[in-house]
Design an enzyme around this catalytic site. Structure first.
Site, short mmCIF file in Angstrom:
data_model
loop_
_atom_site.label_atom_id
_atom_site.label_comp_id
_atom_site.label_asym_id
_atom_site.label_seq_id
_atom_site.Cartn_x
_atom_site.Cartn_y
_atom_site.Cartn_z
N SER A 9 4.18 -4.14 4.91
CA SER A 9 2.73 -3.92 4.97
C SER A 9 2.04 -5.27 5.16
O SER A 9 2.54 -6.30 4.72
CB SER A 9 2.27 -3.28 3.67
OG SER A 9 0.88 -3.41 3.54
N SER A 10 0.87 -5.22 5.81
CA SER A 10 0.16 -6.49 6.04
C SER A 10 -0.33 -7.12 4.74
O SER A 10 -0.67 -8.30 4.71
CB SER A 10 -1.02 -6.27 7.00
OG SER A 10 -1.88 -5.29 6.49
N CYS A 11 -0.33 -6.33 3.64
CA CYS A 11 -0.74 -6.94 2.37
C CYS A 11 0.37 -7.81 1.79
O CYS A 11 0.18 -8.46 0.76
CB CYS A 11 -1.21 -5.89 1.38
SG CYS A 11 0.09 -4.81 0.83
N TYR A 21 2.12 -3.67 -5.21
CA TYR A 21 2.64 -2.98 -4.01
C TYR A 21 3.19 -4.00 -3.01
O TYR A 21 4.26 -3.81 -2.43
CB TYR A 21 1.49 -2.17 -3.40
CG TYR A 21 1.80 -1.52 -2.08
CD1 TYR A 21 2.60 -0.39 -2.01
CD2 TYR A 21 1.26 -2.03 -0.90
CE1 TYR A 21 2.86 0.22 -0.79
CE2 TYR A 21 1.51 -1.43 0.33
CZ TYR A 21 2.32 -0.30 0.37
OH TYR A 21 2.57 0.30 1.58
N LYS A 50 6.94 -4.48 -1.32
CA LYS A 50 7.18 -4.52 0.13
C LYS A 50 7.92 -5.80 0.53
O LYS A 50 8.79 -5.79 1.40
CB LYS A 50 5.85 -4.42 0.89
CG LYS A 50 5.28 -3.01 0.88
CD LYS A 50 6.19 -2.08 1.67
CE LYS A 50 5.69 -0.69 1.84
NZ LYS A 50 6.67 0.18 2.49
N HIS A 83 -7.19 5.21 2.47
CA HIS A 83 -7.61 3.99 3.16
C HIS A 83 -8.99 4.18 3.77
O HIS A 83 -9.50 5.30 3.84
CB HIS A 83 -6.58 3.62 4.24
CG HIS A 83 -5.28 3.14 3.68
ND1 HIS A 83 -4.17 3.94 3.59
CD2 HIS A 83 -4.92 1.94 3.16
CE1 HIS A 83 -3.19 3.26 3.04
NE2 HIS A 83 -3.60 2.05 2.76
#
Ligand code: GFB
Length: 313
Positions: free
Chosen positions: A107-109, A136, A140, A179
């Site tokens: 994920s981009s986070c 989270y 990831k 989201h």
């Protein structure tokens, strides 16, 4: 991937997993296993039994719970443990059963909060994470590292990718935990129906995000499954970033809500900017097919359709 290869999409009920399954079917892959299975990927015994029975050739790992900014604040333990368990079980069983290739979606986070933009893979692990989604994001990152570790120790062809913020058909349209795009589609639609004067948008409206339509993302996943074999993750994006204010105005236009947008700055903004440097993907020759406007219109049509179905039940 050969058209008759045994392919397992882990997470067929997720936004991205279901889009990958649709794309595989569209592209003529006929041996998609597990679609009728109801396996709990957090249960090691079930995952072990599934791999022993079906022994897939290729695995797309798009499983694990996810949610928007509020869900990440409310359920950090649930999101983290779910993603850790799912990744550990599926990656380890893929190794045990000699899967030819696995694609893990992060994920981009996973990028540090203050990464230079657009974010390059070299920025991973260089700084602190955004606090609203730290648990989270760590799960990831663990998934990425696990794939790299199996490659390093066992020469497994496990690749990892980092998608831009995905949205689309089959999205979660709940008001609190979803989201931003599905949340705003629902909020603005309900405001239009209820003839409300204004709609509340969380945060200042200033954060910027790059979005990708789930069906385009699925196309990119199949594309790299055929062409990418490196240890380091690859960014899946290539669109332009927009501010949350611009996004809200676009959704307002598509939905046809005529009232005002009210930005509640007491609600969290999250990362100031998340855009991906997708030059590697673009140089390989991939291009997204769907404009943001068309993708939101399709998602709104899906929302209206599923709303109608719910109303008739
Ligand atoms: O989509 P979103 O929840 O994810 O929020 P993140 C994006 C931006 O939209 C934030 C604003 O600045 C929100 O404050 N926003 C405005 C809203 N109105 C709303 C609304 O009604 N609902 C929602 N959800 N947002 C997530 C991470 O961060 O990105 C996850 O928490 C995951 O871990 C995902 O990585 C891709 O981009 O801020």
């Amino acid at each position: 991937m050969e058209k008759n290869a045994k392919i397992f999409v882990a997470g067929q009920d997720t936004l991205i997993g279901s889009a990958i399954l649709r794309q595989l079917k569209r592209n003529g892959y006929v041996n998609l296993i597990g679609s009728d299975q109801d396996i709990d990927l957090t249960d090691n015994a079930q995952v072990k039994a599934f791999f022993a029975t079906y022994s897939p050739d290729y695995v797309f790992l798009a499983a694990g719970k996810s949610g928007g900014i509020r869900a990440n604040q409310k359920y950090p333990a649930e999101l983290m443990i779910d993603n850790l368990l799912v990744a550990s079980h599926v990656i380890h069983q893929s190794y045990c059963h000699k899967v030819k290739k696995l694609l893990y979606l992060a994920s981009s986070c996973s990028y540090p909060k203050l990464s230079p933009q657009p974010m390059q893979v070299s920025s991973l692990w260089t700084g602190g994470l955004e606090t609203t989604n730290e648990a989270y994001a760590v799960a990831k990152l663990a998934g990425i590292k696990l794939c790299q570790a199996y490659r390093q120790q066992y020469n497994a062809n496990f690749i990892t990718a980092i998608p831009a913020n995905a949205f689309g058909l089959g999205d979660d349209f709940s008001l609190e935990d979803s989201h931003v795009i599905p949340a705003l589609i629902r909020k603005l639609h309900e405001a239009k129906e209820g003839k409300a004067d204004s709609v509340e948008i969380w945060g200042t409206g200033n954060p910027r995000r790059e979005f990708i339509f789930a069906d385009d993302l699925a196309d990119a996943c199949l594309f790299i499954m055929d062409r990418y074999n490196e240890s380091q993750p690859i960014n899946l994006g290539g669109g332009e970033d927009v501010s949350i204010r611009q996004l809200a105005e676009l959704i307002q236009l598509i939905v046809g809500f005529e009232g005002k947008l009210y930005f509640d700055a007491t609600k969290p903004d999250g990362m100031p900017l998340k855009a991906l440097d997708a030059s590697e993907l673009l140089e390989l020759g991939w291009k997204s097919q769907t404009s943001l406007q068309n993708a939101i219109s399709s998602t709104y049509a899906y929302f209206l359709q599923s709303n109608r179905e719910v109303a008739y039940v």
